[in-house]
Design a protein around this motif. Structure first.
Motif, PDB file in Angstrom:
ATOM      1  N   THR A  57       0.814  -1.213   0.000  1.00 12.51           N
ATOM      2  CA  THR A  57       0.000   0.000   0.000  1.00 12.51           C
ATOM      3  C   THR A  57       0.848   1.263   0.000  1.00 12.51           C
ATOM      4  O   THR A  57       0.330   2.362  -0.134  1.00 12.51           O
ATOM      5  CB  THR A  57      -0.916   0.026   1.238  1.00 12.51           C
ATOM      6  N   GLY A  58       2.159   1.119   0.208  1.00 14.37           N
ATOM      7  CA  GLY A  58       3.055   2.276   0.244  1.00 14.37           C
ATOM      8  C   GLY A  58       3.479   2.666   1.645  1.00 14.37           C
ATOM      9  O   GLY A  58       4.365   3.505   1.813  1.00 14.37           O
ATOM     10  N   ALA A  59       2.877   2.086   2.655  1.00 17.31           N
ATOM     11  CA  ALA A  59       3.244   2.392   4.045  1.00 17.31           C
ATOM     12  C   ALA A  59       4.613   1.789   4.356  1.00 17.31           C
ATOM     13  O   ALA A  59       4.980   0.749   3.812  1.00 17.31           O
ATOM     14  CB  ALA A  59       2.203   1.829   5.003  1.00 17.31           C
ATOM     15  N   VAL A  60       5.362   2.445   5.234  1.00 20.08           N
ATOM     16  CA  VAL A  60       6.676   1.949   5.646  1.00 20.08           C
ATOM     17  C   VAL A  60       6.603   1.542   7.112  1.00 20.08           C
ATOM     18  O   VAL A  60       6.130   2.305   7.953  1.00 20.08           O
ATOM     19  CB  VAL A  60       7.757   3.031   5.436  1.00 20.08           C
ATOM     20  N   VAL A  61       7.057   0.322   7.405  1.00 18.19           N
ATOM     21  CA  VAL A  61       7.016  -0.241   8.751  1.00 18.19           C
ATOM     22  C   VAL A  61       8.383  -0.832   9.076  1.00 18.19           C
ATOM     23  O   VAL A  61       9.047  -1.377   8.198  1.00 18.19           O
ATOM     24  CB  VAL A  61       5.934  -1.351   8.836  1.00 18.19           C
ATOM     25  N   ALA A  62       8.798  -0.733  10.341  1.00 12.92           N
ATOM     26  CA  ALA A  62      10.040  -1.373  10.776  1.00 12.92           C
ATOM     27  C   ALA A  62       9.767  -2.851  11.008  1.00 12.92           C
ATOM     28  O   ALA A  62       8.844  -3.214  11.734  1.00 12.92           O
ATOM     29  CB  ALA A  62      10.550  -0.727  12.059  1.00 12.92           C
ATOM     30  N   VAL A  63      10.576  -3.720  10.363  1.00 12.68           N
ATOM     31  CA  VAL A  63      10.392  -5.168  10.457  1.00 12.68           C
ATOM     32  C   VAL A  63      11.702  -5.827  10.864  1.00 12.68           C
ATOM     33  O   VAL A  63      12.768  -5.251  10.694  1.00 12.68           O
ATOM     34  CB  VAL A  63       9.904  -5.763   9.109  1.00 12.68           C
ATOM     35  N   PRO A  64      11.654  -7.066  11.391  1.00 15.19           N
ATOM     36  CA  PRO A  64      12.881  -7.798  11.717  1.00 15.19           C
ATOM     37  C   PRO A  64      13.685  -8.116  10.445  1.00 15.19           C
ATOM     38  O   PRO A  64      13.153  -8.114   9.343  1.00 15.19           O
ATOM     39  CB  PRO A  64      12.386  -9.081  12.374  1.00 15.19           C
ATOM     40  N   LEU A  65      14.955  -8.420  10.611  1.00 13.15           N
ATOM     41  CA  LEU A  65      15.843  -8.662   9.471  1.00 13.15           C
ATOM     42  C   LEU A  65      15.451  -9.867   8.623  1.00 13.15           C
ATOM     43  O   LEU A  65      15.770  -9.927   7.444  1.00 13.15           O
ATOM     44  CB  LEU A  65      17.284  -8.835   9.956  1.00 13.15           C
ATOM     45  N   PHE A  66      14.737 -10.860   9.192  1.00  9.57           N
ATOM     46  CA  PHE A  66      14.408 -12.062   8.427  1.00  9.57           C
ATOM     47  C   PHE A  66      13.263 -11.864   7.428  1.00  9.57           C
ATOM     48  O   PHE A  66      12.993 -12.733   6.620  1.00  9.57           O
ATOM     49  CB  PHE A  66      14.094 -13.244   9.347  1.00  9.57           C
ATOM     50  N   VAL A  67      12.584 -10.720   7.452  1.00 13.37           N
ATOM     51  CA  VAL A  67      11.481 -10.465   6.521  1.00 13.37           C
ATOM     52  C   VAL A  67      12.058 -10.063   5.161  1.00 13.37           C
ATOM     53  O   VAL A  67      12.953  -9.221   5.082  1.00 13.37           O
ATOM     54  CB  VAL A  67      10.544  -9.363   7.067  1.00 13.37           C
ATOM     55  N   ASN A  68      11.555 -10.696   4.089  1.00 11.59           N
ATOM     56  CA  ASN A  68      12.049 -10.439   2.737  1.00 11.59           C
ATOM     57  C   ASN A  68      10.928  -9.933   1.829  1.00 11.59           C
ATOM     58  O   ASN A  68       9.749  -9.990   2.184  1.00 11.59           O
ATOM     59  CB  ASN A  68      12.628 -11.734   2.137  1.00 11.59           C
ATOM     60  N   VAL A  69      11.306  -9.473   0.641  1.00 13.40           N
ATOM     61  CA  VAL A  69      10.342  -9.016  -0.352  1.00 13.40           C
ATOM     62  C   VAL A  69       9.414 -10.173  -0.715  1.00 13.40           C
ATOM     63  O   VAL A  69       9.868 -11.299  -0.906  1.00 13.40           O
ATOM     64  CB  VAL A  69      11.074  -8.489  -1.613  1.00 13.40           C
ATOM     65  N   GLY A  70       8.114  -9.886  -0.785  1.00 15.06           N
ATOM     66  CA  GLY A  70       7.125 -10.907  -1.123  1.00 15.06           C
ATOM     67  C   GLY A  70       6.494 -11.578   0.085  1.00 15.06           C
ATOM     68  O   GLY A  70       5.452 -12.207  -0.041  1.00 15.06           O
ATOM     69  N   ASP A  71       7.105 -11.469   1.262  1.00 14.12           N
ATOM     70  CA  ASP A  71       6.518 -12.051   2.475  1.00 14.12           C
ATOM     71  C   ASP A  71       5.237 -11.321   2.833  1.00 14.12           C
ATOM     72  O   ASP A  71       5.131 -10.103   2.666  1.00 14.12           O
ATOM     73  CB  ASP A  71       7.492 -11.948   3.655  1.00 14.12           C
ATOM     74  N   ARG A  72       4.267 -12.049   3.348  1.00 19.96           N
ATOM     75  CA  ARG A  72       3.044 -11.436   3.870  1.00 19.96           C
ATOM     76  C   ARG A  72       3.217 -11.305   5.377  1.00 19.96           C
ATOM     77  O   ARG A  72       3.605 -12.257   6.043  1.00 19.96           O
ATOM     78  CB  ARG A  72       1.816 -12.273   3.524  1.00 19.96           C
ATOM     79  N   ILE A  73       2.945 -10.115   5.883  1.00 21.44           N
ATOM     80  CA  ILE A  73       3.120  -9.858   7.314  1.00 21.44           C
ATOM     81  C   ILE A  73       1.845  -9.267   7.896  1.00 21.44           C
ATOM     82  O   ILE A  73       1.028  -8.692   7.187  1.00 21.44           O
ATOM     83  CB  ILE A  73       4.318  -8.912   7.581  1.00 21.44           C
ATOM     84  N   LYS A  74       1.685  -9.435   9.211  1.00 23.76           N
ATOM     85  CA  LYS A  74       0.588  -8.807   9.947  1.00 23.76           C
ATOM     86  C   LYS A  74       1.116  -7.509  10.540  1.00 23.76           C
ATOM     87  O   LYS A  74       2.192  -7.487  11.146  1.00 23.76           O
ATOM     88  CB  LYS A  74       0.102  -9.707  11.077  1.00 23.76           C
ATOM     89  N   VAL A  75       0.339  -6.441  10.380  1.00 22.22           N
ATOM     90  CA  VAL A  75       0.723  -5.117  10.861  1.00 22.22           C
ATOM     91  C   VAL A  75      -0.429  -4.543  11.676  1.00 22.22           C
ATOM     92  O   VAL A  75      -1.596  -4.712  11.318  1.00 22.22           O
ATOM     93  CB  VAL A  75       1.038  -4.185   9.670  1.00 22.22           C
ATOM     94  N   ASP A  76      -0.104  -3.865  12.777  1.00 19.95           N
ATOM     95  CA  ASP A  76      -1.108  -3.137  13.553  1.00 19.95           C
ATOM     96  C   ASP A  76      -1.200  -1.734  12.944  1.00 19.95           C
ATOM     97  O   ASP A  76      -0.291  -0.926  13.125  1.00 19.95           O
ATOM     98  CB  ASP A  76      -0.699  -3.060  15.025  1.00 19.95           C
ATOM     99  N   PRO A  77      -2.282  -1.413  12.205  1.00 25.49           N
ATOM    100  CA  PRO A  77      -2.361  -0.120  11.532  1.00 25.49           C
ATOM    101  C   PRO A  77      -2.555   1.058  12.486  1.00 25.49           C
ATOM    102  O   PRO A  77      -2.249   2.191  12.139  1.00 25.49           O
ATOM    103  CB  PRO A  77      -3.572  -0.271  10.612  1.00 25.49           C
ATOM    104  N   ARG A  78      -3.021   0.791  13.704  1.00 26.34           N
ATOM    105  CA  ARG A  78      -3.246   1.880  14.655  1.00 26.34           C
ATOM    106  C   ARG A  78      -1.937   2.418  15.194  1.00 26.34           C
ATOM    107  O   ARG A  78      -1.834   3.585  15.541  1.00 26.34           O
ATOM    108  CB  ARG A  78      -4.138   1.391  15.794  1.00 26.34           C
ATOM    109  N   GLU A  79      -0.906   1.556  15.266  1.00 22.24           N
ATOM    110  CA  GLU A  79       0.394   1.968  15.797  1.00 22.24           C
ATOM    111  C   GLU A  79       1.503   1.870  14.762  1.00 22.24           C
ATOM    112  O   GLU A  79       2.662   2.100  15.081  1.00 22.24           O
ATOM    113  CB  GLU A  79       0.756   1.094  17.000  1.00 22.24           C
ATOM    114  N   ALA A  80       1.181   1.497  13.521  1.00 23.13           N
ATOM    115  CA  ALA A  80       2.159   1.318  12.443  1.00 23.13           C
ATOM    116  C   ALA A  80       3.285   0.403  12.916  1.00 23.13           C
ATOM    117  O   ALA A  80       4.457   0.741  12.819  1.00 23.13           O
ATOM    118  CB  ALA A  80       2.701   2.658  11.982  1.00 23.13           C
TER     119      ALA A  80
END
Length: 185
Positions: free
Chosen positions: A156-179
């Motif tokens: 969607t264009g949002a930027v979130v801080a993720v752990p190092l093991f997350v790669n392009v194409g992975d699906r992740i769960k994000v809390d949109p209220r706290e980004a």
């Protein structure tokens, strides 16, 4: 009536003769003196945002808020368009009013709209959304001592801080209220 101990983000109260939505609130208990609540309020008619402080336990008239399930259709830059899932009626909210939430919404996503006196006032996001990572730097194994994060751009264009093991194409769960990153999906 609702008192300051019952405040929640998105709640509507009547204050100074107008209807206000609580954007943020924080309970403060100083070492000396009485407890109080620091709030950020948005006026539903003018759109003005103010910061106000109330004594703990202060009471306000509660405004009846109706919650409806709606589907996000599209964003044309000036307005975000939604459709009521019960009546199929379409309506639009100003882009500026829902810009933070739109960063986590894909077209045809279901969210809840808050309506005051039948007029939509804002949207309420779910506790988590699943999105795909569209861009992030590769993580280097053995490059960490503790929890280290990297920025990841979502579909969607949002930027979130993720752990190092997350790669392009992975699906992740994000809390949109706290980004905030929650887990892999």
């Amino acid at each position: 009536m609702v008192n300051t101990n019952q405040f929640k983000n998105g709640m509507h109260i009547e204050h100074r003769g107008a209807v206000w939505r609580i954007v943020e609130f924080q309970h403060v208990k100083p070492g000396k003196g009485g407890a109080f609540v620091r709030t950020k309020l948005k006026n539903l008619e003018s759109g003005a945002v103010i910061e106000d402080t109330f004594r703990a336990g202060e009471k306000f008239p509660r405004v009846h808020t109706e919650v409806k399930n709606v589907q996000f259709l599209y964003d044309d830059g000036s307005e975000a368009h939604f459709m009521d899932e019960q009546s199929y009626e379409q309506f639009a909210l100003a882009h500026a009013d829902v810009a933070d939430e739109l960063a986590y919404l894909l077209p045809s996503s279901t969210v809840q709209v808050l309506a005051v006196n039948g007029k939509p006032s804002g949207i309420q996001m779910p506790a988590s959304v699943e999105l795909a990572v569209s861009e992030t730097e590769p993580g280097v194994k053995g490059d960490t001592v503790s929890n280290v994060t990297k920025p990841a751009t979502l579909e969607t264009g949002a930027v979130v801080a993720v752990p190092l093991f997350v790669n392009v194409g992975d699906r992740i769960k994000v809390d949109p209220r706290e980004a905030r990153y929650i887990s892999r999906a």
